[in-house]
Design an enzyme around this catalytic site. Structure first.
Site, PDB file in Angstrom:
ATOM      1  N   HIS A  31      -0.972  -5.726  17.942  1.00  0.00           N
ATOM      2  CA  HIS A  31      -2.067  -6.686  18.051  1.00  0.00           C
ATOM      3  C   HIS A  31      -2.969  -6.263  19.197  1.00  0.00           C
ATOM      4  O   HIS A  31      -2.481  -5.797  20.220  1.00  0.00           O
ATOM      5  CB  HIS A  31      -1.551  -8.091  18.373  1.00  0.00           C
ATOM      6  CG  HIS A  31      -0.353  -8.503  17.582  1.00  0.00           C
ATOM      7  ND1 HIS A  31       0.934  -8.218  17.977  1.00  0.00           N
ATOM      8  CD2 HIS A  31      -0.251  -9.170  16.419  1.00  0.00           C
ATOM      9  CE1 HIS A  31       1.775  -8.710  17.086  1.00  0.00           C
ATOM     10  NE2 HIS A  31       1.091  -9.288  16.130  1.00  0.00           N
TER      11      HIS A  31
ATOM     12  N   LYS B 258       0.834  -1.199   0.000  1.00  0.00           N
ATOM     13  CA  LYS B 258       0.000   0.000   0.000  1.00  0.00           C
ATOM     14  C   LYS B 258       0.871   1.252   0.000  1.00  0.00           C
ATOM     15  O   LYS B 258       0.555   2.229  -0.677  1.00  0.00           O
ATOM     16  CB  LYS B 258      -0.958  -0.013   1.185  1.00  0.00           C
ATOM     17  CG  LYS B 258      -2.068  -1.051   1.024  1.00  0.00           C
ATOM     18  CD  LYS B 258      -2.956  -1.114   2.242  1.00  0.00           C
ATOM     19  CE  LYS B 258      -4.050  -2.151   2.037  1.00  0.00           C
ATOM     20  NZ  LYS B 258      -4.924  -2.272   3.204  1.00  0.00           N
TER      21      LYS B 258
END
Length: 104
Positions: free
Chosen positions: A91, A54
């Site tokens: 996370h 990206k």
């Protein structure tokens, strides 16, 4: 010029597909597989690979194992063979997120 890419991955989705050894070898390098002990780790590295593409602005390029996410001796992730880059992986709960910054 700076370029940034961010990706988020549902850990349970990666957990299911990492059960497939063929998938593992197409997406992750041997060093990445050795590093990962949990689906959470695989999801973080997967998100970092997608965030990298990206940032490049090229869209996802296969095979993903051509990009290798390693960790230094303090655990900080980095992209192998790429100096002008920073990677962050996190996370929480069911998700892993990664951000990649590239500069010239």
């Amino acid at each position: 010029m700076y370029k940034i890419g961010v990706d988020i991955v549902k850990i349970s989705r990666i957990e299911k597909i990492t059960e497939n050894k063929s998938f593992l070898n197409k997406v992750f390098t041997e060093k990445e597989i050795e590093h990962c002990r949990t689906a959470q780790s695989f999801a973080g590295i997967y998100a970092a690979k997608e965030a990298y593409f990206k940032a490049l602005g090229t869209g996802l390029r296969l095979p993903l194992c051509n990009v290798e996410i390693l960790h230094d001796n303090k655990g900080k992730p980095f992209i192998a063979s790429l100096d002008k880059c920073d990677v962050s992986i996190s996370h929480d709960g069911e998700y892993a997120v990664a951000a990649v910054i590239l500069w010239e």
